[in-house]
Design a protein around this motif. Sequence first.
Motif, PDB file in Angstrom:
ATOM      1  N   TRP A   1       7.637   9.645   1.614  1.00  0.00           N
ATOM      2  CA  TRP A   1       6.399  10.249   1.516  1.00  0.00           C
ATOM      3  C   TRP A   1       5.832  10.740   2.777  1.00  0.00           C
ATOM      4  CZ3 TRP A   1       6.534  10.675  -3.332  1.00  0.00           C
ATOM      5  CH2 TRP A   1       6.874   9.523  -4.392  1.00  0.00           C
TER       6      TRP A   1
ATOM      7  N   SER B   1      -8.231   9.398  -1.386  1.00  0.00           N
ATOM      8  CA  SER B   1      -8.324  10.351  -2.566  1.00  0.00           C
ATOM      9  C   SER B   1      -8.197   9.427  -3.752  1.00  0.00           C
ATOM     10  CB  SER B   1      -6.942  11.061  -2.408  1.00  0.00           C
ATOM     11  OG  SER B   1      -6.927  11.866  -1.291  1.00  0.00           O
ATOM     12  N   PHE B   2      -7.551   8.222  -3.770  1.00  0.00           N
ATOM     13  CA  PHE B   2      -7.680   7.648  -4.989  1.00  0.00           C
ATOM     14  C   PHE B   2      -8.884   7.108  -5.233  1.00  0.00           C
ATOM     15  CE2 PHE B   2      -7.668   3.047  -6.586  1.00  0.00           C
ATOM     16  CZ  PHE B   2      -6.888   3.190  -7.770  1.00  0.00           C
TER      17      PHE B   2
ATOM     18  N   GLN C   1       2.572   1.437  -3.500  1.00  0.00           N
ATOM     19  CA  GLN C   1       1.637   1.670  -4.633  1.00  0.00           C
ATOM     20  C   GLN C   1       1.175   3.200  -4.578  1.00  0.00           C
ATOM     21  OE1 GLN C   1       1.644   0.007  -7.455  1.00  0.00           O
ATOM     22  NE2 GLN C   1       3.461  -1.088  -6.530  1.00  0.00           N
ATOM     23  N   PHE C   2       0.743   3.629  -3.304  1.00  0.00           N
ATOM     24  CA  PHE C   2      -0.007   4.869  -3.069  1.00  0.00           C
ATOM     25  C   PHE C   2       0.853   6.093  -2.744  1.00  0.00           C
ATOM     26  CE2 PHE C   2      -3.470   1.620  -2.727  1.00  0.00           C
ATOM     27  CZ  PHE C   2      -4.477   2.229  -3.419  1.00  0.00           C
ATOM     28  N   GLU C   3       2.084   5.653  -2.597  1.00  0.00           N
ATOM     29  CA  GLU C   3       3.150   6.700  -2.061  1.00  0.00           C
ATOM     30  C   GLU C   3       2.750   7.479  -0.841  1.00  0.00           C
ATOM     31  OE1 GLU C   3       3.303   9.160  -5.700  1.00  0.00           O
ATOM     32  OE2 GLU C   3       4.685   7.626  -6.871  1.00  0.00           O
ATOM     33  N   CYS C   4       2.665   6.679   0.218  1.00  0.00           N
ATOM     34  CA  CYS C   4       2.150   7.129   1.468  1.00  0.00           C
ATOM     35  C   CYS C   4       2.909   6.676   2.457  1.00  0.00           C
ATOM     36  CB  CYS C   4       0.618   6.943   1.647  1.00  0.00           C
ATOM     37  SG  CYS C   4       0.144   5.401   1.497  1.00  0.00           S
TER      38      CYS C   4
ATOM     39  N   ILE D   1       0.802  -1.331  -0.047  1.00  0.00           N
ATOM     40  CA  ILE D   1      -0.180  -0.030  -0.224  1.00  0.00           C
ATOM     41  C   ILE D   1       1.032   1.093  -0.034  1.00  0.00           C
ATOM     42  CG2 ILE D   1      -1.618   1.302   1.416  1.00  0.00           C
ATOM     43  CD1 ILE D   1      -2.800  -1.032  -0.110  1.00  0.00           C
ATOM     44  N   GLN D   2       1.867   1.410   1.097  1.00  0.00           N
ATOM     45  CA  GLN D   2       2.615   2.383   0.984  1.00  0.00           C
ATOM     46  C   GLN D   2       3.643   2.704  -0.251  1.00  0.00           C
ATOM     47  OE1 GLN D   2       3.361   3.030   5.667  1.00  0.00           O
ATOM     48  NE2 GLN D   2       5.046   1.751   4.760  1.00  0.00           N
TER      49      GLN D   2
ATOM     50  N   ALA E   1      -4.597   8.839   1.262  1.00  0.00           N
ATOM     51  CA  ALA E   1      -4.108   8.759   0.114  1.00  0.00           C
ATOM     52  C   ALA E   1      -5.036   7.696  -0.520  1.00  0.00           C
ATOM     53  CB  ALA E   1      -2.819   8.060  -0.170  1.00  0.00           C
ATOM     54  N   VAL E   2      -5.409   6.551   0.035  1.00  0.00           N
ATOM     55  CA  VAL E   2      -6.394   5.656  -0.408  1.00  0.00           C
ATOM     56  C   VAL E   2      -7.664   6.337  -0.870  1.00  0.00           C
ATOM     57  CG1 VAL E   2      -7.609   3.606   0.173  1.00  0.00           C
ATOM     58  CG2 VAL E   2      -5.298   3.756   0.719  1.00  0.00           C
TER      59      VAL E   2
ATOM     60  N   CYS F   1      -1.639   7.156   4.541  1.00  0.00           N
ATOM     61  CA  CYS F   1      -2.125   6.016   3.491  1.00  0.00           C
ATOM     62  C   CYS F   1      -3.704   6.341   3.539  1.00  0.00           C
ATOM     63  CB  CYS F   1      -1.750   4.761   3.854  1.00  0.00           C
ATOM     64  SG  CYS F   1       0.171   4.544   3.667  1.00  0.00           S
TER      65      CYS F   1
END
Length: 263
Positions: A212, A222-223, A143-146, A140-141, A219-220, A216
Amino acid sequence: MGKHEESEVNLWVKYTIFFFNLVFWLVGGALLGVGLWARFDKGWESVESLTTDPAIVLIVVGCVTFLIGFFGCLGALRENVVFLKIFMWSLIIVFILQVAGAILAFVFRDDVKQFVKDQVKKSVERYRDDADLQNFIDFIQEQFECCGGQKPEDWGDLNKYFNCTPPVPPELPEACGVPSSCCKSSDLRVNSQCGYGLFAQGNSVAPSGVIWTKGCYEAVISFAEDNLLIIGIVVLVVALVEITGIGCAGTLISQIRRQSGYV
């Protein structure tokens, strides 16, 4: 009334249900197998949280998918009314639960957000205690740059291995740092120490230049907001597949009953 000489069962309906469920049966078996392997590898005595254990999630999803696929596949192949009814009502129940869950999640969205935040917090706390959970968080960190749940500092606040409360024990080399999956550069991720000591007193390196800084959870969310159309299409396709499966099963049951001489 005796049996009809010619079959009243539509072969397209029959084999559509069969092949559709054969795929789900195999996928469910694979998920169940991976989940059981991961769980036995870690040991059942280490189960602490069902919602933050990827192996348990795989076992539950795999078991449900495997059983529904089994009854649908065998029911269609053998023209077994009992199995087809189990398959049809299982799909109906799953569909109703999905709709009810979506409605409740919308009505109680604030409670749902808080629940998700609590689960994220638990995940950060258990990062080094569960290898599967650790791999999932790292994914997760990256792929989502968090980094972290709400913020990178969560690692020091919530996880005992990254805790930065003085005095820092020498046996905790990761103290005041973050996992390498938080690092911005892929080259730095190869070095597992790239996030070490970023929040330690006296550190001159700005964390924003190395890791980053977005949490997360944000970030998730927002995605998901940026891809609402795609998510909506996926949900609609899943619902249509389930409704089609229910309709085909009902049609096949009626055809089998007529062929057998029952109304």
